[in-house]
Enzyme design. Sequence first.
Site, PDB file in Angstrom:
ATOM      1  CE  LYS A   1      -1.451   7.007  -3.509  1.00 33.55           C
ATOM      2  NZ  LYS A   1      -2.125   6.254  -2.453  1.00 33.55           N
TER       3      LYS A   1
ATOM      4  CG  ASP B   1      -1.672   1.263   1.462  1.00 37.51           C
ATOM      5  OD1 ASP B   1      -1.673   2.115   0.550  1.00 37.51           O
ATOM      6  OD2 ASP B   1      -2.290   1.412   2.532  1.00 37.51           O
TER       7      ASP B   1
ATOM      8  CD  GLU C   1      -5.072   3.881  -2.569  1.00 39.55           C
ATOM      9  OE1 GLU C   1      -5.983   4.652  -2.243  1.00 39.55           O
ATOM     10  OE2 GLU C   1      -3.918   4.264  -2.814  1.00 39.55           O
TER      11      GLU C   1
ATOM     12  CG  ASP D   1      -9.348   5.124   2.090  1.00 43.21           C
ATOM     13  OD1 ASP D   1      -8.998   5.589   3.194  1.00 43.21           O
ATOM     14  OD2 ASP D   1      -8.561   4.535   1.332  1.00 43.21           O
TER      15      ASP D   1
END
Lengths: 222, 574
Positions: free
Chosen positions: B72, B11, B149, B171
């Site tokens: 990211k 992850d 994800e 999330d």
Amino acid sequence: MSHKRHVWETISGLTSRLDDLSDDSLAKLGEQLSKLGREQYKSNTLAQAQAERLQATLEAFQSATTRQEAAQQEAVQKARLDVLKALLPVLDGLEAGLESGERQVAPLAPQSWGEGGQDSQASAILAAWLDGQRLLRDRLLAILNEAGIQPIPTVGQPFDPYRHVAVGTVEDETLPDGQIVAEERRGYAAGDHVLRYAEVVVVRNTQYPIPNTKRSEDTDKL
Amino acid sequence: MSTENTIIGIDLGTTFSGVSVVQEGRPAILPNKQERIMPSVVGLSPQGEWLVGTPALNQWVLAPEATVRSIKRDMGTDRIVTLDEHSFTPQEISAFILRELKRVAEVNLGQPIKQAVITVPAYFPDAARQATKDAGQIAGLEVMRIINEPTAAALAYGLDREEDQVVLVYDLGGGTFDVSLVELVGGVVEVRASHGNTRLGGDDFDALLADRLRQAFEKQHGVDLRNDRRAMARLTRAAEKAKIELSSRPFAWVREEYLTEKQGKPLHLELEVSRHEFEKMIENLVGSTRTSIQQALTDAKMTVKDLDKVLLVGGSTYIPAVWELAADATGLDPRQEVHPSEAVALGAGIQAAIIAGQPIEAVLVDVTPHSLGIEVAEWTWRGFVDDRFNTIIHRNTTIPVTKERVYSTLYPDQDTVHLKVYQGEHPIASKNTLLDDFTFTDLKPERKGDLARVTVEFSLDVNGILHVKATDRGSNQEAGIAVAASKERLTQEQISQAQKRLAEAAPALILDEGSQAMVDRARKLLESGELEPEDAEDLIEALAMIDEARRLGDEAELDNWMDELTDLLYDLEE
């Protein structure tokens, strides 16, 4: 003598019975023999397989026990350190209280008062109370020390990102770059295991002119 | 487990990253010493040493120009990152993080790792996905697959092995939020829509609460702490701790001694924060996620009626108000029994195991199959309505768990309450199962003339025993009981399905132990590769015929071929 004779009699008996057997019964006997052989072979194989399985089970059990013991020890050690880590803020409070108390008492140093005045008595009481607090702090430190937990050295040391967290910087031309000048929160470690990073202020005299990120069109390289 | 080519699941998060692998059928996080997840930060120390994770984060304030966070966000762009005097692409920076995770996995597993599955947000464009793949390659990892994800989260819940369904994955992490609609058809997972806010998360909640603490301190002592870095750092930490405590309790104490001094006098902060106050503070931020849920549904051309499940992922979903919002917006009971901060990494590990052909069991957690709560009276337009069921522990909550709620008496001079503990899902209390009840007397209001308030704590232990404790906030006296509630690992339906599958797969005849040993011996001999081709063929034929006879339940045929196999083996080994 009689033994030899017995064997001879048995063999000759068998031979004569064999002579009486027809081809058909011979074939049957052969089949029975091979069946017996197969059974024997099968049971040997089974015995061997069982022995191997027993050995494998035993080995797996032993390795599982070893692993379990190691995991258990690790868990106990972790739980112990967790409990002690939870005590660190209590130690912080004691240290802050001591530091504050010492600052209050310092200006009231005995020599600045008249002989045996009321102030002097209050100050003596305060100083003794502060000593009690110091003993309390030392008692807690001793418990940590027994578990291998030590404060992380800071002021005067070079900054180490594996033990310190930089929370501020100062310019000071008299000191080398990267030297720690102040501690804002004490850190603690048990050997290599950092329970809490020390929060520190670090000397930084060099100015880095390069910005952190740039768009590629701004760079000469592309 | 094949030890030669283990594939790891990664992850690669904006603020934190984690790595997992399936071991003995179960996905597990591989920790870096005591850290289960690692900050996604890369730095170059003044000595020219590369730092990844916590040490890199530690030098952020000292050397921000030599430290990179949240790379990211730049994946798939042509941004160039300059560290000291070197230039790097986002792929190269990400590769440092991946290489560290690879190293962590190698230390844990004691073998070299060459392959990985990496997760990306569902909204990542192709360029960002390609960049992530490149980053893996730079780090020395063959990227077997890039997965979304929310897909990983669905895998962590084992949903790919259930019936076809539509799942909403909500999330909310430390710094980013997104909601995805995932459709599972025949074990294939597809993201239908995704929406979110890349700058919303738990850190914002901490900041709001820390600011409230600062204001309370200023009101009490007349000292503004805004320029006191040390005190502000303590308030932020205290806020985070209180936030976590408020997830299971209605009140949390903040106690910070010697925060500062005013004219030589030490000043402390001692303050009780209620969950209600905290929820008011974060109401707007949490409420904004409702729009994203609706947007994702609109994008997928769906309505809440199409949803079968809601999964909560990310540490901030522990906040009860977040659970309530997700439940309210979807009309479903959100699930969060797989550790929310680790679900994505665990799902990546499961995908890796699927590719490697490893056997997998679902993440095994003990949950409570029924909601647990008490009977209350609710105030409505018709006046008080009694016999209402008020849930304290929601069903599907991982156990052990402790949850508290605070209730007030109905009338100002009421000094007794009768607590009835129920398990079930019906809003009318008496339609659920009554577990036990008890009377709590001599209650005192905190202030004269107020209603007395009682904190009710439900603590469900691993053995399914529910400990109920009531505390009067006025007098601090306590009363309590312990009752057996049910817990479960598999639903009855799941068990009977498994039994059915087993029955279908099993052959009609079972070999006796001796015959099984012969068959094993033959297989071992075949695997050794030492046989002449024609002998091997004979053995293969015999084994195939044995299987066939077992499947058909033909006992005579089975005996014949067992004899044949025994003869073959006997001849071969003599």
